[in-house]
Design a protein around this motif. Structure first.
Motif, PDB file in Angstrom:
ATOM      1  N   GLY A 378      -4.810  -4.867   0.635  1.00 22.20           N
ATOM      2  CA  GLY A 378      -5.691  -5.856   0.031  1.00 22.20           C
ATOM      3  C   GLY A 378      -5.731  -5.737  -1.477  1.00 22.20           C
ATOM      4  O   GLY A 378      -5.629  -6.739  -2.198  1.00 22.20           O
ATOM      5  N   GLN A 379      -5.843  -4.500  -1.969  1.00 18.47           N
ATOM      6  CA  GLN A 379      -5.893  -4.284  -3.416  1.00 18.47           C
ATOM      7  C   GLN A 379      -4.559  -4.635  -4.077  1.00 18.47           C
ATOM      8  O   GLN A 379      -4.523  -5.224  -5.159  1.00 18.47           O
ATOM      9  CB  GLN A 379      -6.266  -2.829  -3.716  1.00 18.47           C
ATOM     10  CG  GLN A 379      -6.533  -2.528  -5.179  1.00 18.47           C
ATOM     11  CD  GLN A 379      -7.751  -3.248  -5.705  1.00 18.47           C
ATOM     12  OE1 GLN A 379      -8.750  -3.375  -5.012  1.00 18.47           O
ATOM     13  NE2 GLN A 379      -7.690  -3.732  -6.941  1.00 18.47           N
ATOM     14  N   LEU A 380      -3.445  -4.298  -3.423  1.00 15.37           N
ATOM     15  CA  LEU A 380      -2.127  -4.641  -3.957  1.00 15.37           C
ATOM     16  C   LEU A 380      -1.954  -6.156  -4.053  1.00 15.37           C
ATOM     17  O   LEU A 380      -1.487  -6.682  -5.069  1.00 15.37           O
ATOM     18  CB  LEU A 380      -1.033  -4.040  -3.069  1.00 15.37           C
ATOM     19  CG  LEU A 380      -0.727  -2.557  -3.238  1.00 15.37           C
ATOM     20  CD1 LEU A 380       0.189  -2.071  -2.120  1.00 15.37           C
ATOM     21  CD2 LEU A 380      -0.090  -2.297  -4.602  1.00 15.37           C
ATOM     22  N   LEU A 381      -2.330  -6.866  -2.991  1.00 13.32           N
ATOM     23  CA  LEU A 381      -2.205  -8.326  -2.996  1.00 13.32           C
ATOM     24  C   LEU A 381      -3.102  -8.956  -4.055  1.00 13.32           C
ATOM     25  O   LEU A 381      -2.699  -9.891  -4.763  1.00 13.32           O
ATOM     26  CB  LEU A 381      -2.552  -8.879  -1.608  1.00 13.32           C
ATOM     27  CG  LEU A 381      -1.570  -8.550  -0.481  1.00 13.32           C
ATOM     28  CD1 LEU A 381      -2.129  -9.000   0.862  1.00 13.32           C
ATOM     29  CD2 LEU A 381      -0.213  -9.204  -0.734  1.00 13.32           C
ATOM     30  N   LEU A 382      -4.310  -8.421  -4.178  1.00  9.51           N
ATOM     31  CA  LEU A 382      -5.246  -8.953  -5.167  1.00  9.51           C
ATOM     32  C   LEU A 382      -4.763  -8.687  -6.588  1.00  9.51           C
ATOM     33  O   LEU A 382      -4.786  -9.574  -7.448  1.00  9.51           O
ATOM     34  CB  LEU A 382      -6.626  -8.324  -4.952  1.00  9.51           C
ATOM     35  CG  LEU A 382      -7.747  -8.772  -5.884  1.00  9.51           C
ATOM     36  CD1 LEU A 382      -8.053 -10.249  -5.676  1.00  9.51           C
ATOM     37  CD2 LEU A 382      -8.999  -7.924  -5.663  1.00  9.51           C
ATOM     38  N   THR A 383      -4.282  -7.470  -6.844  1.00 11.17           N
ATOM     39  CA  THR A 383      -3.814  -7.098  -8.178  1.00 11.17           C
ATOM     40  C   THR A 383      -2.562  -7.881  -8.565  1.00 11.17           C
ATOM     41  O   THR A 383      -2.427  -8.353  -9.702  1.00 11.17           O
ATOM     42  CB  THR A 383      -3.527  -5.589  -8.241  1.00 11.17           C
ATOM     43  OG1 THR A 383      -4.721  -4.874  -7.916  1.00 11.17           O
ATOM     44  CG2 THR A 383      -3.073  -5.170  -9.625  1.00 11.17           C
ATOM     45  N   SER A 385      -1.454 -10.835  -7.369  1.00 14.28           N
ATOM     46  CA  SER A 385      -1.578 -12.293  -7.412  1.00 14.28           C
ATOM     47  C   SER A 385      -2.759 -12.778  -8.247  1.00 14.28           C
ATOM     48  O   SER A 385      -2.767 -13.920  -8.707  1.00 14.28           O
ATOM     49  CB  SER A 385      -1.738 -12.844  -5.992  1.00 14.28           C
ATOM     50  OG  SER A 385      -2.984 -12.438  -5.443  1.00 14.28           O
ATOM     51  N   GLY A 386      -3.753 -11.907  -8.412  1.00 15.80           N
ATOM     52  CA  GLY A 386      -4.964 -12.325  -9.097  1.00 15.80           C
ATOM     53  C   GLY A 386      -5.804 -13.287  -8.284  1.00 15.80           C
ATOM     54  O   GLY A 386      -6.738 -13.910  -8.780  1.00 15.80           O
ATOM     55  N   SER A 387      -5.482 -13.409  -6.990  1.00 17.79           N
ATOM     56  CA  SER A 387      -6.178 -14.353  -6.110  1.00 17.79           C
ATOM     57  C   SER A 387      -6.517 -13.672  -4.795  1.00 17.79           C
ATOM     58  O   SER A 387      -5.779 -12.783  -4.327  1.00 17.79           O
ATOM     59  CB  SER A 387      -5.302 -15.580  -5.841  1.00 17.79           C
ATOM     60  OG  SER A 387      -5.832 -16.368  -4.792  1.00 17.79           O
TER      61      SER A 387
END
Length: 434
Positions: A378-383, A385-387
């Motif tokens: 989750g943190q990797l995807l958020l970091t 993509s910024g979304s």
């Protein structure tokens, strides 16, 4: 004896999950700052989540070790050992010096202690489920298995309450000693759990296997030789149980407090409300499955989870306390009722002689592959993509994995149960019942 076994299972798993959950909360709020201060705050959280995953990496090994002990020597002895191991480790984390005191040794010791936690909880869940289901009266295994599952919301309530209380402290006090209190409090809970677990008798099904000389010599080998397909399906069935829990209780805590501007104590209150809701609603899943059929109810619950999981993220992103509570509670309802059914489903899927090893392996591998990785992914995807949208996408995928996995597992295990002797079953609601 069935009721006493259920209570013992519930109390023990509550303590084990309390110990496991407080680490997840601390990894979101504390460990990045105190044990990984030499990197940026965002990377510190990511590394902290990686240490959180380490506990899940150890869970299948714990399932193998304690599954072997539980299938050959006794469920009760294995459970007493896991409870002691988890309690001692959790207290040790509460006493651990930080990076500022002992340097690189601090994160190394933290990781090692997390590994031991993973070993303990990897052996705990399967034994707790079997103590409850194998003492159950005929036709009550789904309901009895839900006793063990109640330990998860109880542990989450205790851990959320503990961190909600210590989060009221000023930052200096919280980061210097306040965060340690939830870990040290585990010592009191473990003593209570031991007193209760020592009072129960051994599983009657394992006792019969010993008397007739049918105990498996190598439960792990037998499991892989005859039941590999069912183990894989069990892993898939467990996917949403882990991903939903750690999206809510770990990733969302970090996201909300670090990215969305929530105060620490405010969002911990959101988690606490959802956990209390889980405690009261969760058992209804087992009741409904026993009344209307397992396959029908698990399908309804998992299909319902498909829209409410994205809804949770979108409502939290509003930054509103009230809407965050609505989103968290809505996403909690379907998957926790499914969780209450899962223990009985997995127990019914495997014969008694390898049951401890097989269900522990299914649950442990799911935790490793799909649970401990959740906050990190989750943190990797958020970091990257910024979304939050890619995170939502991954959450939906895990719901679909469980839906497909549990439906195929119910079909396969029903066929296998029909081909085996009655003694191998848990005498509960059959997996394929409509």
């Amino acid at each position: 004896m069935g009721r006493r076994a259920g209570i013992a299972s519930f109390v023990g798993t509550s303590i084990e999950w309390y110990d496991f959950y407080i680490y997840g909360t601390a990894s979101a709020l504390v460990f990045g700052k105190l044990f990984f201060p030499v990197v940026t705050p965002a990377i510190g959280v990511l590394v902290s989540f990686a240490t959180f995953w380490v506990g899940f990496l150890a869970r299948p090994l714990g399932g193998i070790i304690f599954g072997h002990l539980g299938d050959r020597v006794g469920r009760k002895k294995a459970l007493i050992t896991t409870l002691l191991l988890m309690g001692i480790t959790t207290v040790a984390i509460g006493l651990l010096p930080t990076y500022a005191t002992i340097g690189i040794a601090a994160p190394i010791l933290l990781v090692l202690l997390r590994v031991v936690q993973g070993l303990a909880v990897g052996g705990e869940w399967g034994g707790a489920v079997l103590i409850a289901t194998e003492h159950a009266p005929k036709g009550r295994s789904i309901i009895s298995g839900s006793w063990a599952q109640q330990g998860s919301p109880s542990g989450q309530i205790l851990s959320s309450l503990a961190f909600t209380l210590v989060s009221q402290l000023p930052d200096d006090a919280f980061y210097s000693w306040g965060w340690r209190i939830p870990f040290l409090a585990s010592a009191v809970l473990v003593v209570l759990g031991l007193v209760i677990r020592l009072s129960i008798s051994e599983s009657p099904q394992l006792t019969r296997l010993k008397e007739t000389g049918q105990v498996a010599k190598f439960p792990l080998l037998d499991t892989f030789r005859h039941h590999t397909g069912l183990v894989v399906l069990g892993v898939f069935a467990c996917a949403i149980v882990f991903s939903a829990s750690y999206f809510k209780n770990t990733f969302a805590v970090s996201w909300a407090t670090n990215e969305l501007g929530f105060e620490r104590e405010t969002f911990m209150t959101v988690v606490l409300i959802a956990s209390i809701t889980q405690f009261f609603v969760q058992p209804f899943g087992a009741v409904l499955a026993s009344k209307f059929g397992v396959r029908k109810i698990v399908t309804i619950l998992l299909v319902a989870e498909l829209p409410v999981m994205p809804l949770m993220f979108l409502l939290i992103s509003t930054g509103s306390f009230a809407w965050s509570v609505v989103g968290m509670v809505a996403a909690t309802l379907p998957h926790v009722m499914f969780y209450s059914i899962l223990a009985g489903v997995l127990a019914d899927a495997f014969p008694a002689r390898v049951r401890y090893t097989a269900i522990s392996l299914s649950y442990g591998l799911a935790g490793t592959l799909l649970g401990g990785t959740t906050p990190m992914i989750g943190q990797l995807l958020l970091t990257a993509s910024g979304s939050i949208l890619p995170v939502i996408g991954w959450a939906v995928v895990t719901v679909l994995m469980s839906l497909v996995g549990v439906r195929v597992l119910l079909t396969r295990s029903a066929h296998q149960a029909a081909a085996e002797s009655p003694e191998t079953a848990t005498s509960g609601v059959k997996a394929g019942d409509e």
